[in-house]
Design a protein around this motif. Structure first.
Motif, PDB file in Angstrom:
ATOM      1  N   TYR A   1       1.047  -1.303   0.020  1.00 13.98           N
ATOM      2  CA  TYR A   1      -0.237  -0.080   0.204  1.00 13.98           C
ATOM      3  C   TYR A   1       0.908   1.284  -0.247  1.00 13.98           C
ATOM      4  O   TYR A   1       0.375   2.329   0.162  1.00 13.98           O
ATOM      5  CB  TYR A   1      -0.913  -0.063   1.152  1.00 13.98           C
TER       6      TYR A   1
ATOM      7  N   PRO B   1      -1.469   6.354   4.632  1.00  8.96           N
ATOM      8  CA  PRO B   1      -2.269   6.364   5.763  1.00  8.96           C
ATOM      9  C   PRO B   1      -3.764   5.879   5.347  1.00  8.96           C
ATOM     10  O   PRO B   1      -4.513   5.620   6.217  1.00  8.96           O
ATOM     11  CB  PRO B   1      -1.945   7.240   6.585  1.00  8.96           C
ATOM     12  N   GLN B   2      -4.042   6.301   4.051  1.00 11.39           N
ATOM     13  CA  GLN B   2      -5.593   6.061   3.715  1.00 11.39           C
ATOM     14  C   GLN B   2      -5.898   4.636   3.536  1.00 11.39           C
ATOM     15  O   GLN B   2      -7.096   4.469   3.690  1.00 11.39           O
ATOM     16  CB  GLN B   2      -5.747   7.054   2.293  1.00 11.39           C
ATOM     17  N   GLU B   3      -4.938   3.872   3.363  1.00 16.14           N
ATOM     18  CA  GLU B   3      -5.284   2.479   3.085  1.00 16.14           C
ATOM     19  C   GLU B   3      -5.071   1.534   4.626  1.00 16.14           C
ATOM     20  O   GLU B   3      -5.091   0.376   4.657  1.00 16.14           O
ATOM     21  CB  GLU B   3      -4.330   1.867   2.224  1.00 16.14           C
ATOM     22  N   ILE B   4      -5.090   2.495   5.648  1.00 13.72           N
ATOM     23  CA  ILE B   4      -4.951   1.824   6.890  1.00 13.72           C
ATOM     24  C   ILE B   4      -5.964   0.578   6.974  1.00 13.72           C
ATOM     25  O   ILE B   4      -5.693  -0.673   7.290  1.00 13.72           O
ATOM     26  CB  ILE B   4      -5.526   2.628   7.942  1.00 13.72           C
ATOM     27  N   LEU B   5      -7.251   0.616   6.533  1.00 13.10           N
ATOM     28  CA  LEU B   5      -8.151  -0.587   6.957  1.00 13.10           C
ATOM     29  C   LEU B   5      -7.854  -1.690   6.027  1.00 13.10           C
ATOM     30  O   LEU B   5      -7.932  -2.567   6.747  1.00 13.10           O
ATOM     31  CB  LEU B   5      -9.797  -0.044   6.634  1.00 13.10           C
ATOM     32  N   GLU B   6      -7.608  -1.627   4.791  1.00  9.30           N
ATOM     33  CA  GLU B   6      -6.957  -2.638   4.056  1.00  9.30           C
ATOM     34  C   GLU B   6      -5.604  -3.404   4.786  1.00  9.30           C
ATOM     35  O   GLU B   6      -5.624  -4.542   4.691  1.00  9.30           O
ATOM     36  CB  GLU B   6      -6.484  -2.021   2.889  1.00  9.30           C
TER      37      GLU B   6
ATOM     38  N   LEU C   1      -6.695  -5.346   7.512  1.00 10.68           N
ATOM     39  CA  LEU C   1      -7.622  -6.622   7.259  1.00 10.68           C
ATOM     40  C   LEU C   1      -6.260  -7.490   6.670  1.00 10.68           C
ATOM     41  O   LEU C   1      -6.325  -8.678   6.863  1.00 10.68           O
ATOM     42  CB  LEU C   1      -8.499  -6.541   6.026  1.00 10.68           C
ATOM     43  N   ASP C   2      -5.427  -7.117   5.845  1.00  6.75           N
ATOM     44  CA  ASP C   2      -4.182  -8.002   5.258  1.00  6.75           C
ATOM     45  C   ASP C   2      -3.401  -8.542   6.451  1.00  6.75           C
ATOM     46  O   ASP C   2      -3.035  -9.772   6.356  1.00  6.75           O
ATOM     47  CB  ASP C   2      -3.324  -6.983   4.399  1.00  6.75           C
TER      48      ASP C   2
ATOM     49  N   ARG D   1      -4.783   5.636  17.034  1.00  9.90           N
ATOM     50  CA  ARG D   1      -5.730   5.603  15.778  1.00  9.90           C
ATOM     51  C   ARG D   1      -5.915   4.075  15.171  1.00  9.90           C
ATOM     52  O   ARG D   1      -7.176   3.901  14.875  1.00  9.90           O
ATOM     53  CB  ARG D   1      -5.073   6.501  14.924  1.00  9.90           C
TER      54      ARG D   1
ATOM     55  N   ILE E   1      -9.549   1.752  15.348  1.00 16.11           N
ATOM     56  CA  ILE E   1     -10.084   0.976  14.288  1.00 16.11           C
ATOM     57  C   ILE E   1     -10.364  -0.299  14.451  1.00 16.11           C
ATOM     58  O   ILE E   1     -11.071  -0.941  14.266  1.00 16.11           O
ATOM     59  CB  ILE E   1      -9.240   1.186  12.965  1.00 16.11           C
TER      60      ILE E   1
ATOM     61  N   PHE F   1     -13.227  -0.730  16.471  1.00 16.51           N
ATOM     62  CA  PHE F   1     -14.544  -0.228  15.963  1.00 16.51           C
ATOM     63  C   PHE F   1     -15.127  -1.493  14.863  1.00 16.51           C
ATOM     64  O   PHE F   1     -16.390  -1.665  15.053  1.00 16.51           O
ATOM     65  CB  PHE F   1     -14.240   0.891  15.136  1.00 16.51           C
ATOM     66  N   TYR F   2     -14.326  -2.021  14.091  1.00 15.15           N
ATOM     67  CA  TYR F   2     -14.820  -3.048  13.261  1.00 15.15           C
ATOM     68  C   TYR F   2     -14.966  -4.411  13.501  1.00 15.15           C
ATOM     69  O   TYR F   2     -13.944  -4.875  14.171  1.00 15.15           O
ATOM     70  CB  TYR F   2     -13.993  -2.780  11.981  1.00 15.15           C
TER      71      TYR F   2
ATOM     72  N   ALA G   1     -14.891  -7.222  12.050  1.00 10.22           N
ATOM     73  CA  ALA G   1     -13.925  -8.248  11.430  1.00 10.22           C
ATOM     74  C   ALA G   1     -12.645  -8.191  11.820  1.00 10.22           C
ATOM     75  O   ALA G   1     -11.905  -9.233  11.701  1.00 10.22           O
ATOM     76  CB  ALA G   1     -13.954  -8.040   9.914  1.00 10.22           C
ATOM     77  N   LEU G   2     -12.293  -7.338  12.599  1.00  6.05           N
ATOM     78  CA  LEU G   2     -10.941  -6.980  13.299  1.00  6.05           C
ATOM     79  C   LEU G   2     -10.961  -7.616  14.824  1.00  6.05           C
ATOM     80  O   LEU G   2     -11.678  -7.476  15.594  1.00  6.05           O
ATOM     81  CB  LEU G   2     -10.522  -5.651  13.225  1.00  6.05           C
TER      82      LEU G   2
END
Lengths: 161, 617, 243
Positions: free
Chosen positions: A13, A17-22, A25-26, A52, A56, A59-60, A62-63
Motif C-alpha cells: 500500500y 495512511p488512507q489504506e489503513i483499513l486494508e 485486514l491484510d 488511531r 479502528i 471499531f470493526y 471483522a478485526l
C-alpha cells in the motif's frame, strides 16, 4: 513473523495512511489476529499515534485483537435467521462448546461469534464455520457439525505433528 | 485480447461472440451464488464435468457457472438450456441420471423438478415456476445467463453497449437528463432521486470528483446487492462508468463488505478484465473519457453503510457518520464532490440508457419507476431474491411468488426496510409496495429486505431484536442514539422477561421521539421505526406481555414453558437424549415429563419430537 | 458578514462560522457540552439543539454543526427545542449522575434528579459522557493522540490504546481542562504526576532554582522535539516563578 507481514503490507500500500483499513485486514489475514506489537510497529512506520489503529481495530467487527480460535464458528443473527430460530442454535452451540459468543475455548480450538447478516437469508438459519456456510441449521444438527470440525482439527494436528 | 478502442470494436466483438453461439447446443448452467455454494454446488459442477467426460460428451455439452438465480431455498439449482429444464436441490449423485435422462434421452427427471409445496404440482421449465412467473426480472434476470468471471459473457449480451452509446453519442448533460427523466430513485434506502444527486456533483466546481458503489449491504435480511455483485459485476461497473461520465468523475470506488468474499473476488476480477478490454482506464473506447475503479473492503460495521460513515471508512478511519448539513454530493470523499449509490441503483443505469427514460418510467408505479429486487425470506414457502415492478402488492409477493406461509401457518406481519423499517400487518397486504407507500405505513423500503413472520413470531421479541442490533451497531458517537437505543432495548428486554409495567409503553414512545428527532445520522433517526410500527399495529401483544405476563407466540423464554402431552408421547426418548440439562424425565416406553426446575427452555425437545407431543404454554 | 435572526433579533456572524459560535459571540446562551471553539464541531452530545428556518424548511438541529447562512431564522427556546434539550439532558445525566457540573446544567434545564421514569444506564456511571473533547484535544490541539475511543454503541469508552499506560502521554493535562464533567483527575505527588484515568504516571522536572517539580519531563521533551529549538532546553531549567 509480524515484522515481515508489516513490511509486505507497507510495500503493497506504499505506506499510504488512507489504506489503513486494508492494511489491518491484510495483517489479520496473515497473523489470524492483530497482535499488539504489530499495531505498534505499523503505527511507528506510518508515523501516526497507535491510538488511531487501536480505535479502528476496536471499531470493526471483522478485526480482532485476540487470537480467534482455530475453528471459527459464526452464527448469523440476521433477521431472517432470527425468526427461523438462530437464538436457539446459538444457545446450543454455546452450551456444547461451553463458551459464550465472543469467546474462545480454553484449548483455542473453537471460537464462537455472532455475526450480522451474512446475506444467505434464504438458507436461514445459517452458521458459517471457517468460511463454509451451513444452511437450514437446527439445534439438533449442532453436535454433528461440531464433531465433524473437531475431527478435522485433530487430523490437521496429526499431519502437522 | 486486444484492447477495444472504439464503439465499432465493441460491436465487432459482440457479433463475433454471437456467431460463435450455437443455439441448439445443450448447456448445463449451474448457479454459483453463495446460497447454492453453501449447498455444495461446486461439487455438482465437478460431477457434471466428470460424468460428461466419462461418456465422451465433453465436446457436445457445455457446463457453465452462472450468478445467483434468486431461488436460493431450492439450491443447488441446475438449469439445462436451451429447454430451460430446471432442477432443484440437486445432489452430486443425481448427475449421472440427469445426463442420461435429460441430455441423452431428452426427458425430465421428475423427482428433481420443483414441486409446489401447497398444490404438489411439478414444473419443468424455470419460467413456469410460480416463484419466477410473477416476477419482472429486468435487472436480475441476466445473472443466470452470464458467468460472472467472464467479461465476454456479459459483452455477448450487449454488455457495455449502453456505455459505448453514452460515451460516443451523448453529452454528459444528456446522460444526466435521461437519468433525471427516468426518475431513478436510490435503491439503498430512502429513495432519493439519483439524477438530482448526480446533478449536484456535476454542478459543484472542482477538478476531482468521485463516484462510489456502496456494497456495504448491512440490512439484516437483505442480500440483493451481494447477489448482483457476485452474479453480474460488469452490470454494476457499466452503470458506474456511465455515472462517472455524467458527473465528471475519473475515479470510482466499490466498497464491499469483507463478509462477502465471493462478491469481492468477482468484482475485483471484473475490474481487471474491464481494464484489459479497455472498458476502464484511459481513453475508454476512444472517447477521450478516462475512468478507473478501486475495490475497497469494509470490515464489518453496519453503520458504514451510511454514506458519510462509508466515506470515512474509505478514507481509512473508524467509520463514524458526520453531520450532513453539507451534502456528500458537494463535499464527500476527501472533501470532493461525490456521488454515492448502492449496487442495485448503479445496476439500473445501463438499462435506462439502453431502453430510454420513457420505457423505464412506464415500469412501476407513480413517482416510483422501475423494478425493485426484494429478498423474500422468513416464514414463507419460497424464499429467495425476487424482482417485481414497483407498486406490486405485498399479497402478490408473499402468496403468488412466495407460495404463502410455511407449514400452513397464519401470516402475522412482514418486516421491510431492515432496522430502519417496520412491521406491516395483514390489513395492509393489498397496499402496493413502493417507497412512498411503505413510508406511509410507518415502514421503509430500505434496501429491500422482506422478512415474513407467522403466528410463532413474537412482535415484542422482533422489536427487541432490532433494538439489540442497532444498539450494537450504533457507532456510539451521539448521545441520543447511543444511550436512547440502549434504554429502549432495556425496556423491551424487561417486557420480554415478564417484568414490564404500565408506564413502559409511554417511555418507549418518549425515547423514540428523542432518538428520531435529535440523532446525528439516519441510523439513529430511523431506529425507532421497528418499535413504533409494532406498537402501532400490535399494541395488544405488548399489553399481553405486560399485564398477563404471557407471550402468545411462545417465543419469550421467561414467559413460556414446555410440557409433554402424555396422549401423544409414546416414550421413544428422543427428547430425553437431546436434552442437555437432563430436564426430561421418564422411562423408555412410557410418556416423558419435563422437570421445569431444570428446563432452560431451549426447545430442542420440541424440535426432536416426531409426534408433536411437546407443547409450549 | 452574514445577517441572521436569532429569537426575533437580527445579528451578524462571520461567513463559514457555525451557528453555536455565532450565538456565543453575540452573547446568546445555548447549552452545549462537546463543543470547543478551538476544535472543529463534532455534534456528539446533541444538547445544543435549536430550530432553524431556512426558506420553507424548518428543522430541529444541533447548532454547533450548522453553518450559518444569510437570512436564516433561529429559535433557541421553542417548546420543541426545550423538549429535545430536556430529554437529551436526561440521557446525559444518567451517564454522569455524580458530576456537579452536569447536575448544575441539568438543574438549569429544570431537571432535579435522574428522572424516575428512565431506567438508569445499568452500571453506575463513571461520569464520562463520551463527548470526546479529551480525545480530540489530545490529538488535534496538543498532538500526541494518547487516548482514543474504543468499541461502538453503549460499549464505547475513552481509553489509552490497549487500556495500558500510554507511553506517548506527556501529562500536559489538557484533557483534564477540557473535560466538561470533571471526570479526569490529575494529581501531582512530589516528583510524580498521576493521571489515574489513563493509568499514566510521569516523572516531573525540577526547577534548578527553587527545586519545585513543575512540569512533566515528557512534556519538556515533547516541546523540544516539536520546536527543534535547542535554546528552549535552558528555558525549561527554571520554573515560571523563577524565570
Amino acid at each position: 513473523m509480524y515484522k515481515d507481514t508489516i513490511d509486505r503490507v507497507m510495500e503493497k500500500y506504499q505506506g499510504n495512511p488512507q489504506e489503513i483499513l486494508e492494511m489491518l485486514l491484510d495483517i489479520q489475514e496473515e497473523e489470524k489476529y492483530l497482535p499488539k506489537e504489530a499495531l505498534s510497529c505499523l503505527a511507528e512506520k506510518l508515523d501516526i499515534p497507535v491510538a488511531r489503529l487501536y480505535r479502528i481495530a476496536k471499531f470493526y467487527e471483522a478485526l480482532s485483537l485476540k487470537p480467534m480460535g482455530d475453528c471459527q464458528v459464526h452464527v448469523c443473527t440476521g433477521t431472517a435467521c432470527h425468526v427461523r430460530g438462530a437464538p436457539r442454535i446459538l444457545d446450543e452451540l454455546s452450551q456444547q462448546l461451553g463458551i459464550k459468543a465472543g469467546e474462545v475455548t480454553p484449548d483455542q480450538s473453537f471460537g464462537l461469534k455472532t455475526v450480522s447478516c451474512v446475506g444467505a437469508c434464504a438458507l436461514g438459519p445459517v452458521v458459517v464455520v471457517n468460511g463454509e456456510h451451513h444452511g437450514d441449521m437446527s439445534a439438533l444438527k449442532v453436535s454433528k457439525m461440531l464433531k465433524q470440525y473437531a475431527e478435522e482439527l485433530k487430523e490437521k494436528e496429526k499431519k502437522q505433528a | 485480447m486486444n484492447r477495444l478502442t472504439s464503439k465499432s470494436d465493441l460491436e465487432r466483438l459482440q457479433k463475433e461472440l454471437a456467431s460463435r453461439k450455437e443455439p441448439e447446443r445443450p448447456v448445463v448452467t449451474l448457479c454459483q451464488g453463495t446460497g447454492c455454494r453453501a449447498y455444495a454446488s461446486e461439487k455438482i459442477h465437478n460431477a457434471f464435468k466428470k460424468e460428461l467426460a466419462s461418456r465422451g460428451l465433453t465436446d457436445q455439452v457445455s457446463v457453465k457457472s452462472t450468478g445467483c438465480h434468486g431461488f436460493c431455498e431450492q439450491g443447488p439449482i441446475v438449469v439445462i438450456l436451451p429447454d430451460e429444464i430446471c432442477y432443484c436441490r440437486v445432489k452430486p449423485e443425481d448427475i449421472p441420471e440427469i445426463v442420461e435422462t435429460t441430455l441423452l434421452e431428452k426427458k425430465t427427471v421428475d423427482r428433481l423438478l420443483f414441486t409446489d409445496p401447497v398444490s404438489g404440482e411439478k414444473f419443468a421449465r424455470e419460467s413456469e415456476i410460480p416463484f419466477y412467473k410473477y416476477q419482472r426480472r429486468v435487472i436480475f434476470g441476466k445473472n443466470r445467463l452470464v458467468d460472472p468471471q467472464n467479461i465476454e459473457d456479459y459483452i455477448a449480451l450487449e454488455g457495455y453497449s449502453a456505455l459505448a452509446h453514452a460515451l460516443t453519442e451523448m453529452s454528459p448533460d444528456k446522460v444526466l437528463l435521461e437519468v433525471k427523466k427516468a426518475n431513478l430513485r436510490g435503491r439503498g434506502g430512502a429513495g432519493f432521486p439519483t439524477g438530482i444527486k448526480w446533478e449536484t456533483t456535476r454542478n459543484t466546481p472542482g477538478e476531482k470528483k468521485y463516484v462510489i458503489v456502496n456494497a456495504d449491504e448491512g440490512d439484516p435480511g437483505a442480500y440483493m446487492d451481494r447477489s448482483i455483485l457476485e452474479g453480474n459485476p460488469h452490470l454494476v461497473l457499466e452503470g458506474l462508468a456511465i455515472g462517472a461520465y455524467a458527473v465528471g468523475a475519473r475515479e470510482g470506488y466499490v466498497f464491499v463488505r469483507q463478509e462477502y468474499p465471493l462478491a469481492l473476488e468477482n468484482i475485483t476480477e471484473a475490474v481487471e478484465q474491464a481494464r484489459e478490454y479497455g472498458l476502464l482506464g484511459k481513453n475508454i473506447l476512444g472517447s477521450g473519457f478516462d475512468f478507473d475503479v478501486k475495490v475497497k473492503r469494509g470490515a464489518g460495521a453496519f453503520v458504514s453503510g451510511e454514506s458519510s460513515a462509508l466515506i470515512s471508512a474509505i478514507e481509512g478511519s473508524a467509520g463514524e457518520p458526520r453531520p450532513k448539513h453539507v451534502n456528500a454530493a458537494i463535499s464527500g470523499l476527501w472533501g470532493k464532490p461525490t456521488s454515492l449509490n448502492n449496487v442495485e441503483t448503479w445496476a439500473n443505469v445501463p438499462l435506462i440508457m439502453k431502453e430510454g427514460s420513457d420505457w423505464y418510467s412506464g415500469l412501476g408505479s407513480d413517482n416510483n419507476p422501475g423494478t425493485k429486487i426484494f429478498s423474500l425470506v422468513g416464514k414463507v414457502n419460497n424464499t429467495g431474491l425476487i424482482e417485481v415492478p414497483m407498486g406490486t402488492p405485498l399479497r402478490t409477493i408473499i402468496y403468488d411468488i412466495g407460495g404463502g406461509i410455511k407449514e400452513g401457518k397464519k401470516f402475522k406481519a412482514v418486516q421491510t426496510g431492515g432496522p430502519s423499517g417496520g412491521c406491516i400487518p395483514e390489513e395492509h397486504l393489498d397496499v402496493p409496495v413502493d417507497f412512498d407507500r411503505l413510508n406511509q405505513m410507518g415502514s421503509m423500503m430500505g434496501s429491500g429486505g422482506m422478512i415474513v413472520m407467522d403466528e410463532n413470531s413474537c412482535m415484542v421479541d422482533v422489536a427487541k431484536y432490532f433494538m439489540q442490533f442497532l444498539m450494537e451497531e450504533s457507532c456510539g458517537k451521539c448521545t441520543s442514539c447511543r444511550e436512547g437505543i440502549k434504554k429502549m432495548h432495556d425496556i423491551l428486554e424487561k417486557i420480554t422477561l415478564g417484568e414490564g409495567c404500565e408506564t413502559d409503553l409511554q417511555q418507549l414512545e418518549d425515547l423514540a421521539w428523542i432518538i428520531e428527532n435529535t440523532s446525528l445520522c439516519a441510523l439513529g433517526s430511523t431506529a425507532s421505526n421497528p418499535v413504533l410500527s409494532t406498537l402501532k399495529y400490535f399494541r395488544e401483544e405488548y399489553e399481553t406481555h405486560i399485564k398477563d405476563k404471557c407471550c402468545p407466540a411462545g417465543v419469550c423464554k421467561a414467559l413460556i414453558r414446555y410440557t409433554i402431552e402424555p396422549e401423544h408421547c409414546n416414550g421413544c426418548g428422543r427428547c430425553k437424549k437431546v436434552c442437555s440439562v437432563d430436564a426430561v424425565e421418564g422411562n423408555k416406553g412410557s410418556p416423558m415429563t419435563i422437570n421445569q426446575e431444570f428446563c432452560i427452555r431451549c426447545g430442542i425437545c420440541q424440535e426432536a419430537c416426531r409426534f408433536n407431543a411437546v407443547l409450549v404454554e | 458578514m452574514i445577517t441572521l435572526t436569532i429569537n426575533g433579533k437580527k445579528y451578524e456572524a462571520q461567513k463559514g462560522q457555525n451557528l453555536l459560535q455565532a450565538a456565543i459571540d453575540n452573547g446568546i446562551e445555548i447549552p452545549h457540552l462537546c463543543y470547543h471553539e478551538k476544535l472543529p464541531p463534532y455534534g456528539g452530545c446533541r444538547l445544543c439543539q435549536v430550530e432553524v428556518t431556512k426558506g420553507e424548511k424548518v428543522e430541529l438541529t444541533t447548532s454547533c454543526t450548522y453553518p450559518v447562512s444569510q437570512g436564516i431564522q433561529v429559535e433557541t427556546e421553542t417548546p420543541r427545542v426545550q423538549k429535545a434539550r430536556r430529554l437529551v439532558m436526561e440521557l446525559i445525566l444518567t451517564m454522569a449522575p455524580d458530576s456537579p457540573e452536569i447536575q448544575q446544567m441539568a438543574r438549569k434545564l429544570g431537571i432535579e434528579t435522574i428522572p424516575g421514569g428512565f431506567p438508569s444506564s445499568g452500571e453506575k456511571g463513571d461520569d464520562c459522557i463520551k463527548c470526546g473533547l479529551c480525545v480530540r484535544a489530545c490529538e488535534e490541539l496538543v498532538g500526541p493522540g494518547s487516548i482514543t475511543f474504543s468499541s461502538k454503541g453503549p460499549e464505547r469508552k475513552v481509553v489509552p490504546p490497549f487500556e495500558e499506560e500510554p507511553e506517548s502521554c506527556i501529562g500536559c493535562g489538557t484533557c483534564v481542562h477540557v473535560c466538561p464533567t470533571g471526570c479526569i483527575s490529575m494529581e501531582d505527588l512530589g516528583r510524580k504526576r498521576k493521571l489515574e484515568r489513563w493509568k499514566r504516571v510521569l516523572s516531573m522536572k525540577v526547577c534548578n532554582d527553587c527545586s519545585s517539580a513543575y512540569i512533566p519531563k515528557a512534556q519538556v521533551d515533547y516541546y523540544l522535539k516539536r520546536t527543534g529549538d535547542p535554546y528552549l532546553a535552558e528555558w525549561f531549567d527554571l520554573c515560571p516563578d523563577c524565570r
